[in-house]
Design an enzyme around this catalytic site. Structure first.
Site, PDB file in Angstrom:
ATOM      1  N   LYS A 148      -3.629  28.440  30.980  1.00 24.41           N
ATOM      2  CA  LYS A 148      -3.360  28.551  29.556  1.00 24.41           C
ATOM      3  C   LYS A 148      -4.425  27.797  28.773  1.00 24.41           C
ATOM      4  O   LYS A 148      -4.656  26.614  29.000  1.00 24.41           O
ATOM      5  CB  LYS A 148      -1.980  27.992  29.204  1.00 24.41           C
ATOM      6  CG  LYS A 148      -1.639  28.181  27.730  1.00 24.41           C
ATOM      7  CD  LYS A 148      -0.591  27.202  27.259  1.00 24.41           C
ATOM      8  CE  LYS A 148      -0.538  27.132  25.750  1.00 24.41           C
ATOM      9  NZ  LYS A 148      -1.814  26.720  25.140  1.00 24.41           N
TER      10      LYS A 148
ATOM     11  N   GLU B 222      -4.297  14.376  33.276  1.00 18.40           N
ATOM     12  CA  GLU B 222      -5.431  13.602  32.745  1.00 18.40           C
ATOM     13  C   GLU B 222      -5.171  13.454  31.265  1.00 18.40           C
ATOM     14  O   GLU B 222      -5.250  14.421  30.512  1.00 18.40           O
ATOM     15  CB  GLU B 222      -6.751  14.323  33.041  1.00 18.40           C
ATOM     16  CG  GLU B 222      -7.950  13.411  32.890  1.00 18.40           C
ATOM     17  CD  GLU B 222      -8.443  13.355  31.462  1.00 18.40           C
ATOM     18  OE1 GLU B 222      -8.165  12.319  30.792  1.00 18.40           O
ATOM     19  OE2 GLU B 222      -9.077  14.303  30.993  1.00 18.40           O
TER      20      GLU B 222
ATOM     21  N   CYS C 282     -11.257  11.731  25.339  1.00 15.70           N
ATOM     22  CA  CYS C 282     -10.174  10.815  25.688  1.00 15.70           C
ATOM     23  C   CYS C 282     -10.709   9.514  26.257  1.00 15.70           C
ATOM     24  O   CYS C 282     -10.047   8.482  26.164  1.00 15.70           O
ATOM     25  CB  CYS C 282      -9.215  11.461  26.668  1.00 15.70           C
ATOM     26  SG  CYS C 282      -9.950  11.808  28.257  1.00 15.70           S
TER      27      CYS C 282
ATOM     28  N   GLU D 232      -4.869   6.178  19.697  1.00 21.89           N
ATOM     29  CA  GLU D 232      -6.021   7.054  19.937  1.00 21.89           C
ATOM     30  C   GLU D 232      -6.334   7.853  18.675  1.00 21.89           C
ATOM     31  O   GLU D 232      -5.575   8.728  18.282  1.00 21.89           O
ATOM     32  CB  GLU D 232      -5.719   7.986  21.110  1.00 21.89           C
ATOM     33  CG  GLU D 232      -6.921   8.757  21.592  1.00 21.89           C
ATOM     34  CD  GLU D 232      -6.618   9.567  22.832  1.00 21.89           C
ATOM     35  OE1 GLU D 232      -7.539   9.748  23.649  1.00 21.89           O
ATOM     36  OE2 GLU D 232      -5.474  10.028  22.988  1.00 21.89           O
TER      37      GLU D 232
END
Length: 542
Positions: free
Chosen positions: A233, A309, A343, A440
């Site tokens: 996806k 992850e 990230c 973040e």
């Protein structure tokens, strides 16, 4: 549509993803900092981005890829994918839903149970992966242009680094395909014991929008090398490039049903894939909060194994004996690369108090030199953020930094009135308790914190729910050795940052995920281990 896009933060919006297999050397050393035609240098909010360049590529594939064929969604619905330079339409893409995921899983299951792929020799599979890598190189510029158009990353970055790295990763996994084997192990009794490594079956994979094709390679490569079939996806923000390269995979000889690609949204297509009872393994790259949902859906269904992850708030530590000019440049790259949408971005810059003021001034000067503009223009270092939602989120964090008392050294606003461009932003006098130091941001916002000694900064660097990466700048080998063992992160870079390789494993501690991408460790994600025990009668030896 706006409400639906916001809801998609659940599963398909990957609020974090890893940096690609890149280092600064890919760009041939020092990058161009001077003015270039059609790019911005002053970051004035009154300055408008020039008329965007027409991308040198056509969009030819907007349907779902199921069982080797491009098909419409079962519902017939589509959704728009937008140009982040303008917010305008690129194309309408088929919107996959539960029924489409079911169709794709059926195709993948048949290809695994009855098809040739897992029954091929490893060498035969490797030949197809090698041919695919050749086709990637042949179509490098076309793929890079599509990636830039859909994502907003600089074309030079995509064409010179990311797409070549995609080919390199596929060759790496092609090399592994015929080297996966088990063991014969001794037993204390007269038995012959084999340990077999077998493909796990149908792998569900959900990839993010910040590095669409590199994350495609990190997941598809090891899964196929091990003999699995896939339902992948894409992120709804960047569905186009995966469809194009999957077509090339079939040109390379990949059998039908082995790789199926679904474009769609998280609460529908993503949730259906994560909770499907006939998917044997799931891999997800994205935000930590979304990773929790993915893990829960997998556990509630058939308890399929999951690799994650996830997000990060990675520290970069600058000691007082470091080469400050090098540290400023690398720390700048570590944070601002890919519009800050990594990230493992070095998003907490800890600087020793003896060199703090010098570092802040030089970091400001470097940010002011950063070339922002249309990512198709030569010399541009920073394009737009991915979409309006991410753009607004970053501006909110910038306001939070100002409101909490951090010093806004430079930047802090949008560029122009069209598209999702944000000024390279630097904060000093940042404290650990501030939101910009804890959460973040996933954008071009550098936060610089002051520290006094090694023990203090180790404790502060580790005081986070994340543990994806870290960087250390020092000329003292003993100090470097202390940090590399004390920092709780999956990767620690010493006097460098964002240096990757196909063979280097990547993943996180704590809430930055579990499992590893790339390297030999990634193969373990896609293999089952089976012990086979057979009695021996009158053995010549044990």
């Amino acid at each position: 549509m706006a409400a639906r896009r916001l809801a998609c933060s659940l599963l398909s919006r990957s609020g974090a993803a890893c940096a690609p297999s890149l280092s600064r050397s890919v760009f041939g050393g020092d990058r161009i900092h001077g003015s270039a035609s059609g790019v911005l240098r002053g970051f004035s909010t009154a300055t408008a981005i020039e008329e965007p360049i027409q991308p040198p590529v056509q969009v030819n594939h907007t349907q779902l890829l199921i069982n080797g064929q491009f098909v419409d969604s079962a519902s017939g619905r589509t959704f728009p994918t937008l140009d982040p330079r303008t917010g305008e339409l690129i194309a309408h893409v088929a919107e996959g839903d539960v029924e489409d995921v079911n169709r794709a899983v059926v195709a993948a299951r048949k290809a695994f149970d009855e098809g040739p792929w897992p029954k091929m020799t490893g060498y035969q599979r490797s030949c197809i992966l090698y041919r695919f890598a050749d086709l990637i190189e042949k179509h490098n510029d076309e793929i890079a242009a599509l990636e830039t158009w859909d994502n907003g990353k600089p074309y030079e970055q995509a064409a010179k680094a990311e797409i070549p790295t995609l080919a390199r990763l596929m060759r790496y996994y092609a090399g592994w395909a015929d080297k996966i084997h088990g063991l014969i192990v001794p037993a204390d009794s007269p038995h012959h014991v084999q340990v077999l490594h077998e493909p796990i079956g149908v792998a569900g994979q959900i990839i993010p929008w910040n590095f669409p094709l590199l994350m495609f390679a990190w997941k598809v490569g090891p899964a196929l090398a091990c003999g699995n079939t896939i339902v992948l996806k894409t992120a709804e923000q960047t569905p186009l490039s995966a469809l194009l390269v999957s077509k090339l995979f079939h040109e390379a000889g990949l059998p039908d049903g082995v790789l199926n690609v679904i474009s769609g949204f998280g609460p529908t297509a993503g949730a259906a894939l994560a909770s499907h009872m006939d998917v044997d393994k799931l891999a997800f790259t994205g935000s930590t909060d979304t990773g929790k949902i993915v893990l829960e859906l997998a556990a509630r269904s058939n308890l399929k194994p999951v690799t994650l992850e996830l997000g990060g708030k990675s520290p970069i530590i600058i000691m007082d004996d470091a080469d400050i000019d090098q540290a400023v440049e690398v720390a700048h790259f570590a944070l601002f690369f890919n519009q800050g949408q990594c990230c493992c971005a070095g998003s907490r810059t800890f600087v020793h108090e003896r060199v703090y003021d010098e570092f802040v001034e030089k970091a400001k000067a470097r940010a002011l030199k950063r070339v922002v503009g249309d990512p198709f223009r030569k010399g541009v270092e920073q394009g737009p953020q991915i979409d309006e939602e991410q753009f607004s989120k970053i501006l909110h964090y910038i306001k939070s930094g100002v409101d909490s008392g951090a010093t806004l050294v430079t930047g802090g606003d949008r560029i122009g009135s069209k598209g999702y461009y944000i000024q390279p932003t630097v904060f000093s006098d940042v404290e650990d308790k501030m939101k910009i130091a804890k959460e973040e941001i996933f954008g071009p916002v550098q936060t610089i914190l002051k520290f006094k000694d090694v023990n203090e900064v180790i404790q502060r660097a580790n005081t986070t729910r994340y543990g994806l990466a870290a960087g250390v700048f020092t000329h003292n080998l003993n100090t470097a050795n202390t940090f590399m063992r004390a920092l709780r992160a999956g990767t620690v870079w010493i006097n460098c940052y964002d240096v990757f390789d196909a063979a280097i494993p990547f993943g996180g501690y704590k809430m930055s995920g579990n499992g590893r991408e790339k390297g030999i460790d990634s193969l373990k994600n896609y293999l089952q281990v089976k012990a086979v025990v057979t009695p021996l009668k009158n053995p010549a030896w044990l």
